[in-house]
Write a protein that holds these residues in place. Sequence first.
Motif, mmCIF file in Angstrom:
data_model
loop_
_atom_site.group_PDB
_atom_site.id
_atom_site.type_symbol
_atom_site.label_atom_id
_atom_site.label_comp_id
_atom_site.label_asym_id
_atom_site.label_seq_id
_atom_site.Cartn_x
_atom_site.Cartn_y
_atom_site.Cartn_z
ATOM 1 N N GLU A 127 -1.034 -20.622 -7.580
ATOM 2 C CA GLU A 127 -1.582 -19.303 -7.262
ATOM 3 C C GLU A 127 -0.625 -18.233 -7.770
ATOM 4 O O GLU A 127 0.545 -18.221 -7.391
ATOM 5 N N PRO A 128 -1.092 -17.329 -8.631
ATOM 6 C CA PRO A 128 -0.208 -16.260 -9.081
ATOM 7 C C PRO A 128 0.051 -15.215 -7.989
ATOM 8 O O PRO A 128 1.099 -14.582 -7.975
ATOM 9 N N ASP A 129 -0.886 -15.045 -7.074
ATOM 10 C CA ASP A 129 -0.734 -14.092 -5.973
ATOM 11 C C ASP A 129 -0.399 -14.860 -4.702
ATOM 12 O O ASP A 129 -1.211 -15.647 -4.216
ATOM 13 N N TRP A 130 0.768 -14.637 -4.138
ATOM 14 C CA TRP A 130 1.270 -15.436 -3.024
ATOM 15 C C TRP A 130 0.340 -15.444 -1.818
ATOM 16 O O TRP A 130 0.172 -16.468 -1.159
ATOM 17 N N TRP A 131 -0.317 -14.357 -1.510
ATOM 18 C CA TRP A 131 -1.153 -14.269 -0.313
ATOM 19 C C TRP A 131 -2.423 -15.099 -0.423
ATOM 20 O O TRP A 131 -3.019 -15.454 0.579
ATOM 21 N N ARG A 132 -2.830 -15.453 -1.641
ATOM 22 C CA ARG A 132 -4.039 -16.282 -1.791
ATOM 23 C C ARG A 132 -3.829 -17.712 -1.313
ATOM 24 O O ARG A 132 -4.789 -18.429 -1.058
ATOM 25 N N ALA A 133 -2.584 -18.125 -1.192
ATOM 26 C CA ALA A 133 -2.297 -19.478 -0.716
ATOM 27 C C ALA A 133 -2.470 -19.609 0.795
ATOM 28 O O ALA A 133 -2.539 -20.709 1.319
ATOM 29 N N LEU A 134 -2.540 -18.477 1.499
ATOM 30 C CA LEU A 134 -2.644 -18.500 2.956
ATOM 31 C C LEU A 134 -4.084 -18.698 3.400
ATOM 32 O O LEU A 134 -4.961 -17.941 3.023
ATOM 33 N N ARG A 135 -4.305 -19.752 4.199
ATOM 34 C CA ARG A 135 -5.640 -20.043 4.715
ATOM 35 C C ARG A 135 -5.555 -20.139 6.233
ATOM 36 O O ARG A 135 -4.600 -20.662 6.772
ATOM 37 N N GLY A 136 -6.553 -19.647 6.914
ATOM 38 C CA GLY A 136 -6.590 -19.752 8.367
ATOM 39 C C GLY A 136 -5.719 -18.722 9.051
ATOM 40 O O GLY A 136 -5.517 -17.624 8.553
ATOM 41 N N VAL A 137 -5.168 -19.112 10.217
ATOM 42 C CA VAL A 137 -4.359 -18.195 11.022
ATOM 43 C C VAL A 137 -2.968 -18.785 11.233
ATOM 44 O O VAL A 137 -2.788 -19.992 11.291
ATOM 45 N N ALA A 138 -1.997 -17.903 11.382
ATOM 46 C CA ALA A 138 -0.619 -18.324 11.605
ATOM 47 C C ALA A 138 -0.503 -19.074 12.926
ATOM 48 O O ALA A 138 -1.073 -18.659 13.932
ATOM 49 N N GLN A 139 0.242 -20.179 12.915
ATOM 50 C CA GLN A 139 0.491 -20.925 14.140
ATOM 51 C C GLN A 139 1.967 -20.827 14.514
ATOM 52 O O GLN A 139 2.322 -20.040 15.358
ATOM 53 N N ARG A 140 2.806 -21.599 13.868
ATOM 54 C CA ARG A 140 4.244 -21.567 14.135
ATOM 55 C C ARG A 140 4.976 -21.149 12.883
ATOM 56 O O ARG A 140 4.585 -21.505 11.780
ATOM 57 N N GLY A 141 6.059 -20.402 13.056
ATOM 58 C CA GLY A 141 6.870 -20.034 11.909
ATOM 59 C C GLY A 141 7.365 -18.616 11.976
ATOM 60 O O GLY A 141 7.352 -17.978 13.024
ATOM 61 N N ALA A 142 7.798 -18.140 10.821
ATOM 62 C CA ALA A 142 8.300 -16.771 10.687
ATOM 63 C C ALA A 142 7.383 -16.018 9.743
ATOM 64 O O ALA A 142 7.055 -16.518 8.664
ATOM 65 N N TRP A 143 6.981 -14.832 10.153
ATOM 66 C CA TRP A 143 6.038 -14.048 9.368
ATOM 67 C C TRP A 143 6.531 -12.608 9.277
ATOM 68 O O TRP A 143 6.759 -11.966 10.286
ATOM 69 N N ILE A 144 6.697 -12.124 8.079
ATOM 70 C CA ILE A 144 7.010 -10.718 7.853
ATOM 71 C C ILE A 144 5.842 -10.173 7.040
ATOM 72 O O ILE A 144 5.713 -10.497 5.847
ATOM 73 N N PRO A 145 4.951 -9.411 7.662
ATOM 74 C CA PRO A 145 3.732 -8.954 6.979
ATOM 75 C C PRO A 145 4.029 -8.314 5.620
ATOM 76 O O PRO A 145 4.906 -7.466 5.492
ATOM 77 N N GLY A 146 3.317 -8.782 4.620
ATOM 78 C CA GLY A 146 3.448 -8.256 3.272
ATOM 79 C C GLY A 146 4.663 -8.742 2.513
ATOM 80 O O GLY A 146 4.883 -8.330 1.380
ATOM 81 N N ALA A 147 5.465 -9.636 3.127
ATOM 82 C CA ALA A 147 6.697 -10.048 2.458
ATOM 83 C C ALA A 147 6.959 -11.548 2.468
ATOM 84 O O ALA A 147 7.344 -12.118 1.449
ATOM 85 N N LEU A 148 6.723 -12.226 3.600
ATOM 86 C CA LEU A 148 7.177 -13.601 3.745
ATOM 87 C C LEU A 148 6.343 -14.340 4.780
ATOM 88 O O LEU A 148 6.028 -13.780 5.837
ATOM 89 N N CYS A 149 6.015 -15.591 4.492
ATOM 90 C CA CYS A 149 5.330 -16.460 5.446
ATOM 91 C C CYS A 149 5.922 -17.856 5.330
ATOM 92 O O CYS A 149 5.850 -18.473 4.266
ATOM 93 N N ILE A 150 6.509 -18.338 6.433
ATOM 94 C CA ILE A 150 7.061 -19.690 6.465
ATOM 95 C C ILE A 150 6.595 -20.338 7.758
ATOM 96 O O ILE A 150 6.856 -19.818 8.845
ATOM 97 N N GLY A 151 5.880 -21.452 7.648
ATOM 98 C CA GLY A 151 5.424 -22.147 8.845
ATOM 99 C C GLY A 151 4.085 -22.808 8.633
ATOM 100 O O GLY A 151 3.737 -23.194 7.513
ATOM 101 N N THR A 152 3.323 -22.932 9.714
ATOM 102 C CA THR A 152 2.024 -23.592 9.635
ATOM 103 C C THR A 152 0.896 -22.591 9.815
ATOM 104 O O THR A 152 1.008 -21.631 10.567
ATOM 105 N N GLN A 153 -0.183 -22.848 9.101
ATOM 106 C CA GLN A 153 -1.424 -22.070 9.173
ATOM 107 C C GLN A 153 -2.512 -23.035 9.632
ATOM 108 O O GLN A 153 -2.695 -24.086 9.027
ATOM 109 N N GLY A 154 -3.227 -22.693 10.681
ATOM 110 C CA GLY A 154 -4.307 -23.537 11.173
ATOM 111 C C GLY A 154 -5.660 -23.047 10.681
ATOM 112 O O GLY A 154 -5.888 -21.848 10.561
#
Length: 100
Positions: free
Chosen positions: A2-29
């Motif tokens: 995916e050239p655009d990082w946000w397109r890889a995100l599916r579902g909703v954040a479950q556990r992890g660290a999230w900085i809106p518009g900058a970083l997502c590390i964890g699980t998405q349900g």
Amino acid sequence: MEPDWWRALRGVAQRGAWIPGALCIGTQGHHGGKDFVAVRSGRPVVCIELWPTAPFSLIAVSVRDDAEATARWLSRLAPEIDSSTCWRQAIPVPEETDHS
């Protein structure tokens, strides 16, 4: 990939660290299970779909430079990866009912 990082995100954040518009590390349900993501803004993402028996449906990881080269490198490390399609599969949608 995916050239655009946000397109890889599916579902909703479950556990992890999230900085809106900058970083997502964890699980998405989502309805199809859960994904593991480690993605950063401004970087391409390599997406790896896993077998149905795996604990995650998808692993999505940002890379610094050439996502295609990283994907080729990973496919050499795991030769049994099904690379017959270059597109990620859609998330299953829950069955609609007459009441929805």
